[in-house]
Design a protein around this motif. Sequence first.
Motif, PDB file in Angstrom:
ATOM      1  N   THR A   1       0.846  -1.197   0.000  1.00 40.70           N
ATOM      2  CA  THR A   1       0.000   0.000   0.000  1.00 40.70           C
ATOM      3  C   THR A   1       0.879   1.244   0.000  1.00 40.70           C
ATOM      4  OG1 THR A   1      -1.792  -1.105   1.192  1.00 40.70           O
ATOM      5  CG2 THR A   1      -1.772   1.300   1.241  1.00 40.70           C
TER       6      THR A   1
ATOM      7  N   TYR B   1      -4.023   9.636   1.376  1.00 45.49           N
ATOM      8  CA  TYR B   1      -4.943   8.728   0.690  1.00 45.49           C
ATOM      9  C   TYR B   1      -4.141   7.563   0.112  1.00 45.49           C
ATOM     10  CZ  TYR B   1      -3.567  10.515  -3.974  1.00 45.49           C
ATOM     11  OH  TYR B   1      -2.879  10.856  -5.109  1.00 45.49           O
TER      12      TYR B   1
ATOM     13  N   GLN C   1      -6.897   5.050  -4.865  1.00 43.46           N
ATOM     14  CA  GLN C   1      -8.188   5.095  -4.169  1.00 43.46           C
ATOM     15  C   GLN C   1      -8.535   6.518  -3.739  1.00 43.46           C
ATOM     16  OE1 GLN C   1      -8.551   2.175  -0.993  1.00 43.46           O
ATOM     17  NE2 GLN C   1      -7.332   0.679  -2.111  1.00 43.46           N
TER      18      GLN C   1
ATOM     19  N   GLN D   1     -10.763   8.460  -4.742  1.00 38.17           N
ATOM     20  CA  GLN D   1     -12.198   8.659  -4.610  1.00 38.17           C
ATOM     21  C   GLN D   1     -12.732   8.209  -3.260  1.00 38.17           C
ATOM     22  OE1 GLN D   1     -10.715   6.395  -6.449  1.00 38.17           O
ATOM     23  NE2 GLN D   1     -11.639   4.412  -6.007  1.00 38.17           N
ATOM     24  N   MET D   2     -11.933   7.438  -2.518  1.00 40.34           N
ATOM     25  CA  MET D   2     -12.347   6.973  -1.190  1.00 40.34           C
ATOM     26  C   MET D   2     -12.077   8.005  -0.100  1.00 40.34           C
ATOM     27  SD  MET D   2     -13.584   3.962  -1.768  1.00 40.34           S
ATOM     28  CE  MET D   2     -13.606   3.187  -0.151  1.00 40.34           C
TER      29      MET D   2
ATOM     30  N   GLN E   1      -7.507   8.358   3.840  1.00 39.55           N
ATOM     31  CA  GLN E   1      -7.278   7.057   4.447  1.00 39.55           C
ATOM     32  C   GLN E   1      -5.796   6.931   4.815  1.00 39.55           C
ATOM     33  OE1 GLN E   1      -9.529   3.440   2.718  1.00 39.55           O
ATOM     34  NE2 GLN E   1      -9.089   4.692   0.915  1.00 39.55           N
TER      35      GLN E   1
END
Length: 529
Positions: A496, A509, A513, A515-516, A519
């Motif tokens: 990741t 982020y 991802q 659009q999530m 994170q």
Amino acid sequence: MFVVAPFDPLRKLPGPDGTWFENHFSAVLNPNFSPDTHARWTKLYGHTFRFHGFGKHDYRLMSFDFRVVAHVLNSPTFEKPWQTRLSLSRLVGRGLISSEGAEHKLQRRHLAPGFTTRSMKSMTPVFFQKAQELASHWHNNLVSSPSVSSDFPFSLTDTSVIVDVVHWVSRATFDVIGLTGFNYNFRSLQDESDSVYLAYRKMFAIADKGPGLRGLLSLFVPLLNTLLPTADTKATDECLKVIKEVGKTLVANTKAKIIAEKTNGDDSDDRDILSVLVRSNLSVDASKQLSDEELLDQCSTLLLAGTDSVALGISWSLYHLAHSLEAQTRVRNELSSIDLDSIPAEQRWEALESLPFLDAVVREALRLSPPAHSTIRVAVTDDHIPISQPVVLRDGTVISKGEYIDIKKGSFVHIPIEGINFSEELYGKDAREFRPDRWADLSSSARTPQHPGLGDSMTFSLGPHSCVGYKFSIAEIKVFLGTLLPQFVFKPQEGTEILKFNAILTKPYVKGQWQMGAQLPLVVERYHG
């Protein structure tokens, strides 16, 4: 407002060229590109240069010369642009971060008593309480317990899970600012059901997407939001309504309580920031008091400044420590030298303050990952900006140390907070690396006093608009690290990659991802010392 290019003295400065309508915003404002941009441009053009804003007609100044930065951030000649203030005030009202001039000075004067050392000591028990509550949630949801909740869907072994650290820490810091700011318990760590919490999260999830073309147009034509509201505009308005209704009640109740105490000769001496703010407000002449609407705007500002910015400081600290297990082990060992449980609650902060490596870790994490990537100012009158590093103009003319560069009214100045924090000249060739030990032997060139709280970096800015709550932020970060690290080990999630996006604050982020939203997944496992 733009300065007409042929008459703009910034056109004479060195800097990148481009076509008439080309801009350099992505290179300057995207934190995934900006470090390389800053390094390349300072090598090519020196410490002070210009770049394209919305095109060749919009030259903008950027400088890594601390004399220039200090002048711009301390001078009343430079203010936050009206576009920035309008965007912020739509979300948090005319609070401290969206006001200027006399209005800003008055607000800061009333807020300052809420962040004194005395106030800090009364707040730290709440920091410890919520940090331990967060730790308890993580303990209870590790796989060794009977089941794994939907908040922890990814188990690795029987002792570790992948946790979205930024999400959980944000919940905890929301609870902290609720109690220390307004004596209000959002209970975000319990179930995320409070209406203000949900409204705040929804509103800033919308803001994180960026304004887009429509958002930029509405700045110049505000009636668009009224006549042709978008789905996001409607949702934001609904969120603001919820937040303001609760805020009005909190302000009214706090004000009534303090007035009643004064009338009865009582004094509960509540130390939450709103109570301190209201007391300060009522103690001065009516002409110098903030209105109830202005008090409400300060509450909204505190929600932004006291939740996500602190949560990011904690989360990025854990991220850097996860990628440096040697530093993580050292700070954990240092923490083991004190027995926090045996120390009275209000003195625990002082114990943490005495730990030099913990302090270095926090300084280094905030240097590398400041919550605010950069800031911007606009000249409200013509000005002469002093320099301490020579500038070679495009025609070869040299402006020497102690001389000035000219700037016209309406010109924008970008202050690269992260860029200055990454300066190899100040912090060495490994300036982009996480190395807490650099704070033990920092070079004299990096010792220019920049902020009384963190010192030696630009993270909390400087001047009249420097962070009034920097003590609050640093103390809370240290308390959370001091509570979590003795109980857990943090490691990167294999495969990741974490990138950054720059909205109001710089957030993490997962690559691929975006659009999530924000994170920051890390592997969390129990520490068995």
